[in-house]
Write a protein that holds these residues in place. Structure first.
Motif, PDB file in Angstrom:
ATOM      1  N   ALA A   1      37.189  46.087  32.099  1.00 30.76           N
ATOM      2  CA  ALA A   1      36.176  45.556  33.022  1.00 30.76           C
ATOM      3  C   ALA A   1      36.693  45.575  34.459  1.00 30.76           C
ATOM      4  CB  ALA A   1      35.788  44.134  32.617  1.00 30.76           C
ATOM      5  N   ARG A   2      37.942  45.162  34.654  1.00 31.18           N
ATOM      6  CA  ARG A   2      38.532  45.203  36.005  1.00 31.18           C
ATOM      7  C   ARG A   2      38.681  46.634  36.489  1.00 31.18           C
ATOM      8  NH1 ARG A   2      41.891  41.231  34.029  1.00 31.18           N
ATOM      9  NH2 ARG A   2      43.520  42.757  33.679  1.00 31.18           N
ATOM     10  N   HIS A   3      39.186  47.499  35.622  1.00 28.82           N
ATOM     11  CA  HIS A   3      39.430  48.888  36.007  1.00 28.82           C
ATOM     12  C   HIS A   3      38.146  49.575  36.480  1.00 28.82           C
ATOM     13  CE1 HIS A   3      41.257  52.877  35.966  1.00 28.82           C
ATOM     14  NE2 HIS A   3      40.181  53.292  35.319  1.00 28.82           N
ATOM     15  N   TYR A   4      37.055  49.393  35.744  1.00 31.62           N
ATOM     16  CA  TYR A   4      35.802  50.061  36.082  1.00 31.62           C
ATOM     17  C   TYR A   4      34.889  49.204  36.969  1.00 31.62           C
ATOM     18  CZ  TYR A   4      37.073  53.662  32.777  1.00 31.62           C
ATOM     19  OH  TYR A   4      37.730  54.685  32.127  1.00 31.62           O
ATOM     20  N   GLY A   5      35.284  47.946  37.226  1.00 33.42           N
ATOM     21  CA  GLY A   5      34.458  47.071  38.049  1.00 33.42           C
ATOM     22  C   GLY A   5      33.104  46.787  37.419  1.00 33.42           C
ATOM     23  N   ILE A   6      33.122  46.524  36.099  1.00 33.24           N
ATOM     24  CA  ILE A   6      31.872  46.321  35.360  1.00 33.24           C
ATOM     25  C   ILE A   6      31.881  44.975  34.649  1.00 33.24           C
ATOM     26  CG2 ILE A   6      31.428  48.780  35.066  1.00 33.24           C
ATOM     27  CD1 ILE A   6      32.573  48.604  32.250  1.00 33.24           C
ATOM     28  N   GLY A   7      30.703  44.533  34.240  1.00 30.70           N
ATOM     29  CA  GLY A   7      30.570  43.269  33.545  1.00 30.70           C
ATOM     30  C   GLY A   7      30.794  43.382  32.049  1.00 30.70           C
ATOM     31  N   VAL A   8      31.016  42.222  31.464  1.00 27.36           N
ATOM     32  CA  VAL A   8      31.223  42.103  30.016  1.00 27.36           C
ATOM     33  C   VAL A   8      30.221  41.094  29.478  1.00 27.36           C
ATOM     34  CG1 VAL A   8      32.812  41.382  28.182  1.00 27.36           C
ATOM     35  CG2 VAL A   8      33.703  42.506  30.242  1.00 27.36           C
ATOM     36  N   THR A   9      29.627  41.415  28.342  1.00 25.75           N
ATOM     37  CA  THR A   9      28.837  40.429  27.608  1.00 25.75           C
ATOM     38  C   THR A   9      29.552  40.171  26.295  1.00 25.75           C
ATOM     39  OG1 THR A   9      26.746  41.128  28.597  1.00 25.75           O
ATOM     40  CG2 THR A   9      26.621  39.902  26.522  1.00 25.75           C
ATOM     41  N   TYR A  10      29.949  38.914  26.107  1.00 26.74           N
ATOM     42  CA  TYR A  10      30.582  38.500  24.853  1.00 26.74           C
ATOM     43  C   TYR A  10      29.461  38.077  23.907  1.00 26.74           C
ATOM     44  CZ  TYR A  10      34.851  38.532  27.561  1.00 26.74           C
ATOM     45  OH  TYR A  10      35.897  38.922  28.356  1.00 26.74           O
TER      46      TYR A  10
ATOM     47  N   THR B   1      33.318  39.712  35.738  1.00 30.47           N
ATOM     48  CA  THR B   1      31.974  39.166  35.576  1.00 30.47           C
ATOM     49  C   THR B   1      31.674  39.145  34.080  1.00 30.47           C
ATOM     50  OG1 THR B   1      31.288  40.127  37.672  1.00 30.47           O
ATOM     51  CG2 THR B   1      29.547  39.495  36.151  1.00 30.47           C
ATOM     52  N   ALA B   2      31.268  37.980  33.577  1.00 33.78           N
ATOM     53  CA  ALA B   2      31.043  37.870  32.133  1.00 33.78           C
ATOM     54  C   ALA B   2      29.802  37.048  31.837  1.00 33.78           C
ATOM     55  CB  ALA B   2      32.255  37.237  31.453  1.00 33.78           C
ATOM     56  N   ALA B   3      29.154  37.397  30.738  1.00 34.99           N
ATOM     57  CA  ALA B   3      27.993  36.677  30.227  1.00 34.99           C
ATOM     58  C   ALA B   3      28.192  36.468  28.733  1.00 34.99           C
ATOM     59  CB  ALA B   3      26.722  37.485  30.491  1.00 34.99           C
ATOM     60  N   ALA B   4      27.333  35.647  28.154  1.00 36.57           N
ATOM     61  CA  ALA B   4      27.409  35.371  26.719  1.00 36.57           C
ATOM     62  C   ALA B   4      26.044  35.591  26.092  1.00 36.57           C
ATOM     63  CB  ALA B   4      27.858  33.932  26.484  1.00 36.57           C
TER      64      ALA B   4
END
Length: 141
Positions: free
Chosen positions: A28-37, A73-76
């Motif tokens: 996520a850091r490398h590509y500058g993208i968000g994560v949804t858990y 950046t993260a969401a659930a």
């Protein structure tokens, strides 16, 4: 290269997902993208929570903790199912499509004889999802 990561988690066994969670945060850091858990729970009380609402609150707190700890950046996303073990693969595919994730990062175990007869969750997902699947071995024996 990637736009969004979906990371399935099992809140009851978060300690077994260390490497997968680290890989998720690094990507996520490398590509500058968000994560949804994403996690699947039952409508009945379980060992993680007494209700789906409490479970969703715990998953949300987990995602916020990962975001703060790793600077991402993260969401659930909580999915409620009467049989999470059976519905897990379908739930992950549905959520992946819903949020538009093009990368799934999930922990995996070393294959056993049973995995050659019944594929693992990650194996099934790789066969049916229209996304890249990154399986992270948690323990090497």
């Amino acid at each position: 290269m990637f736009n969004h990561i979906l990371a399935p988690v099992d809140l009851a066994h978060i300690d077994r997902l260390t490497r997968a969670l680290e890989a998720t945060a690094d990507l996520a850091r490398h590509y500058g993208i968000g994560v949804t858990y994403v996690a699947v729970t039952t409508p009945q009380p379980g060992k993680v929570a007494h209700s789906p609402e409490e479970f969703a609150d715990k998953l949300d707190a987990f995602a916020k903790g990962q975001a703060s700890e790793h600077g991402i950046t993260a969401a659930a996303k909580t999915v409620v199912s009467h049989d999470p073990a059976v519905d897990l693969d379908h739930a992950i595919r549905e959520v992946r499509q819903e949020i538009g994730a093009d990368l799934v990062v999930m922990g995996s175990h070393m294959p056993t004889l049973g995995d050659y007869v019944w594929p693992s969750h990650g194996g099934k997902l790789a066969l049916h999802a229209h996304a890249s699947i990154f399986l992270v071995r948690e323990h090497e024996d």
